[in-house]
Design a protein around this motif. Structure first.
Motif, PDB file in Angstrom:
ATOM      1  N   GLU A 187       0.874  -1.361   0.043  1.00  0.00           N
ATOM      2  CA  GLU A 187      -0.105   0.040   0.243  1.00  0.00           C
ATOM      3  C   GLU A 187       0.802   1.242   0.229  1.00  0.00           C
ATOM      4  N   LEU A 188       1.869   1.261   0.620  1.00  0.00           N
ATOM      5  CA  LEU A 188       2.724   2.209   0.590  1.00  0.00           C
ATOM      6  C   LEU A 188       4.215   2.124   0.069  1.00  0.00           C
ATOM      7  N   ASP A 189       4.859   3.264  -0.314  1.00  0.00           N
ATOM      8  CA  ASP A 189       6.281   3.141  -0.840  1.00  0.00           C
ATOM      9  C   ASP A 189       7.242   3.468   0.221  1.00  0.00           C
ATOM     10  N   LEU A 190       8.543   3.603   0.268  1.00  0.00           N
ATOM     11  CA  LEU A 190       9.299   3.865   1.096  1.00  0.00           C
ATOM     12  C   LEU A 190       9.138   5.107   1.817  1.00  0.00           C
ATOM     13  N   ALA A 191       8.895   6.144   1.080  1.00  0.00           N
ATOM     14  CA  ALA A 191       8.441   7.673   1.632  1.00  0.00           C
ATOM     15  C   ALA A 191       7.275   7.577   2.175  1.00  0.00           C
ATOM     16  N   GLY A 192       6.289   6.537   2.487  1.00  0.00           N
ATOM     17  CA  GLY A 192       5.130   6.574   2.859  1.00  0.00           C
ATOM     18  C   GLY A 192       3.948   6.993   1.918  1.00  0.00           C
ATOM     19  N   ASN A 193       4.192   7.185   0.717  1.00  0.00           N
ATOM     20  CA  ASN A 193       3.152   7.595  -0.331  1.00  0.00           C
ATOM     21  C   ASN A 193       2.117   6.427  -0.910  1.00  0.00           C
TER      22      ASN A 193
END
Length: 211
Positions: A187-193
């Motif tokens: 659901e989220l990438d490394l940056a939290g997006n």
């Protein structure tokens, strides 16, 4: 290695390994196997992690991650230095998904000597070293990756066009080129997006471009 996953496995998430001023030998779990993360368990998982600023010049490499088995997902390897084996080493039981290796002082950013299970949606900005000659295995191994023409639906370019935080710019060739994968945390990438934008598209690498 700074963090080792072995035996029955385990998971590591949201960890940033960087140079602490120690000598490279203090990182060693196995003299031939990496300085950041080392995983040789099929039940091991490394996700949403970063490795930067580590120097390692021994054995088979895998300066940032040595993945003999298990999975590494949504992670970034940058600013690492070494001469042998690449920033990431993936073995026959390893899976590398949605990861980025960029701006490293290595001969190559990815290295393997055997058929890895899956290398999917990954950016290798500094080259590849693959000890295989079987074209059929190579095609099955790389899926939707940047830098290689050895797999399926790959983006062949030397410039991923990333910003200072290794996130793709709008004009990056990796934008919209990934395919949906079943990850531990998709659901989220490394940056939290969000990994998937509202239009349903995804990017290759650990970070999404967000409008």
């Amino acid at each position: 290695a700074a963090i080792v996953i072995a035996g029955d496995g385990g998971s590591v998430s949201n960890v940033w390994i960087t140079d602490d001023g120690a000598t490279p030998s203090s990182y060693l779990y196995n003299a031939d196997a990496g300085a950041g993360f080392h995983c040789d368990s099929t039940n091991g998982l490394i996700t949403h992690c970063r490795v930067s600023g580590i120097t390692y010049d021994f054995g088979m490499g895998g300066t940032a991650v040595y993945l003999e088995a298990g999975r590494c997902e949504n992670s970034l390897f940058t600013g690492v230095t070494g001469t042998d084996g690449g920033a990431a080493y993936v073995g026959a039981r390893g899976v590398l998904r949605n990861c980025t290796a960029a701006r490293n002082s290595m001969g190559v950013d990815f290295h393997c000597t055997s058929y890895a299970r899956r290398i999917q949606n990954c950016i290798f900005a500094g080259g590849l070293s693959v000890g295989l000659s079987d074209a059929n295995k190579l095609t099955r191994m790389f899926n939707n990756c940047m830098k290689t023409d050895m797999g399926t639906d790959c983006v062949v370019t030397d410039n991923p066009n990333l910003n200072s935080k290794c996130r793709p710019r709008p004009s990056s060739p990796v934008v919209g080129k990934a395919k949906p994968l079943i990850c531990a945390d998709e659901e989220l990438d490394l940056a939290g997006n969000p990994r998937v934008r509202e239009d349903g598209t995804q990017d290759i690498g650990c970070n999404q471009w967000m409008p």
